[in-house]
Design an enzyme around this catalytic site. Structure first.
Site, mmCIF file in Angstrom:
data_model
loop_
_atom_site.group_PDB
_atom_site.id
_atom_site.type_symbol
_atom_site.label_atom_id
_atom_site.label_comp_id
_atom_site.label_asym_id
_atom_site.label_seq_id
_atom_site.Cartn_x
_atom_site.Cartn_y
_atom_site.Cartn_z
ATOM 1 N N ALA A 10 0.813 -1.214 0.000
ATOM 2 C CA ALA A 10 0.000 0.000 0.000
ATOM 3 C C ALA A 10 0.849 1.268 0.000
ATOM 4 O O ALA A 10 0.315 2.372 0.025
ATOM 5 C CB ALA A 10 -0.945 0.008 1.210
ATOM 6 N N ASP A 47 11.635 6.856 4.705
ATOM 7 C CA ASP A 47 10.800 5.833 5.322
ATOM 8 C C ASP A 47 11.372 5.381 6.664
ATOM 9 O O ASP A 47 10.662 5.295 7.669
ATOM 10 C CB ASP A 47 10.659 4.627 4.388
ATOM 11 C CG ASP A 47 9.929 4.968 3.108
ATOM 12 O OD1 ASP A 47 9.400 6.084 3.001
ATOM 13 O OD2 ASP A 47 9.890 4.109 2.206
#
Length: 396
Positions: A128, A177
């Site tokens: 996702a 991230d």
């Protein structure tokens, strides 16, 4: 806090290894509020950790034993001897590369660890675009750092996670991230300088609003080829601008006027991408300020402007994402929306009034199904703490 995930992972550990775990750790996925495709363009990003986690249940083993990794969701295990020279796996256990890469980085740094047995499970939706891989790497590095008192800083852990993904997973990712997963704070966004790793926190109390991810459930094959071509064009654009403006070192020094003055020389495609980069760098600062002041109308408008830029100027959207954003922006209670991530598929990020969220989700799900015959996946998210050790009374 996802107590169901914690209890489920602990139970899986007990079933697999015959005892309760000694330690529990949680490592979150992330969203990026704004600053898309700017991490490699010398700009800023505005990520935040979210309340979707990988849970690690861990116990120490005796010296000389093999470490055991048990992937609960895959019902798969992998054993590794700490003393052996580690190499990336190319078989069916490639998921273990994210953990082996961390061990390898610790070995390179001369960090002494002992064998462990680990069971891990995730509430982060795979594929996702909310960075399950960074959560896996950073959660494992954080756990070893805590258990064996390695003395590594948060920045060290983020860099170890990034390097392990480069070397063992074969993905040349940026730092955003891993940084967001480790440095996240509840109801805070991080304004991160991707060059220097300088950062500051901004309040992100959303009040009567909520963030919802709408997963298009598509990923088009243009991602790699399109991404590489765009990067070449952006690099070309910066070089032309620098040739004509000697004081420019990187995109942060570039102004609208500089780009406009060179429009003909740049050519239309490179011009459009150059304008996007200049505007998006500016939007990151504006969005941080809007969040801090609780100006959600302004924040929503910035999100929508970013989507327009990504779709029409930068060229990384797709029919499905454009549909989701365009249709949801017509609905009452929606303040802003944009595609999130690399593009050509994945999720849109939507800022919606809480009292309208259920109605909006129902309406857009029906429209999307009718248009593309795809069942939309929906993930409401809250901004959470970064990677941490779990205790019974922890507030994450």
């Amino acid at each position: 806090m996802d107590n169901t995930l914690v209890s489920g992972t602990s139970k899986a550990f007990q079933n697999e290894f015959g005892s309760l775990p000694e330690h529990i750790f949680l490592s979150p996925g992330r969203i990026n509020i704004i600053g898309e495709h700017i991490d490699y363009n010398n700009g800023y990003v505005l990520p935040a950790a979210i309340d979707k986690y990988i849970c690690f249940a861990v116990s120490e083993l005796k010296e000389g034993e093999n470490s055991v990794f048990y992937a609960v969701d895959m019902e798969d295990r992998y054993n590794v001897a700490h003393a052996q020279e580690l190499q990336p796996l190319k078989d069916e256990h490639t998921w273990a590369n994210y953990l082996l890469g961390v061990l390898n980085q610790l070995n390179i740094r001369g960090m002494k660890t002992r064998p462990v047995q680990i069971a891990f499970s995730s509430s982060i939706p795979i594929g996702a675009g909310i960075s399950s891989s960074a959560a896996l790497e950073c959660g494992f590095a954080f756990a070893l750092n805590e258990i064996f008192q390695l003395g590594l800083s948060k920045k060290d852990l983020a860099l170890i996670g990034q390097k392990s993904e480069h070397t063992f997973a074969g993905v040349n990712c940026g730092i955003m991230d891993q940084f967001a997963s480790v440095f996240g704070q509840k109801e805070k966004v991080i304004k991160l300088d991707c060059d220097t790793l300088d950062y500051e926190y901004f309040d992100a109390h959303l009040g009567e609003n909520t963030l919802v991810l709408l997963d298009s459930c598509v990923k088009h094959t243009l991602l790699t080829s399109g991404y590489n071509q765009i990067r070449r064009q952006v690099e070309e654009g910066l070089e032309i601008i620098k040739q004509n403006n000697p004081n420019v070192e990187n995109w942060r020094d570039v102004t609208h006027d500089m780009v406009e003055n060179l429009r003909e020389r740049l050519g239309e495609s490179v011009y459009e991408k150059s304008i996007f980069v200049v505007d998006e760098i500016s939007r990151v600062g504006e969005a941080a300020d809007a969040l801090q002041k609780g100006n959600f109308g302004k924040l929503g408008a910035l999100l929508s402007a970013t989507h327009h830029g990504l779709s029409r100027q930068y060229g990384v959207s797709c029919e499905e994402l454009d549909f989701l954003v365009e249709e949801v922006l017509k609905m009452d209670g929606v303040l802003g929306a944009r595609m999130m991530g690399g593009g050509f598929g994945g999720c849109s990020l939507n800022l919606i009034r809480k009292d309208k969220a259920e109605e909006v989700i129902s309406n857009i799900s029906n429209l999307y199904k009718k248009q593309f015959d795809i069942n939309l996946k929906v993930y409401p998210v809250n901004i959470s703490e970064g990677t941490s050790k779990y205790t019974q009374h922890a507030e994450v």
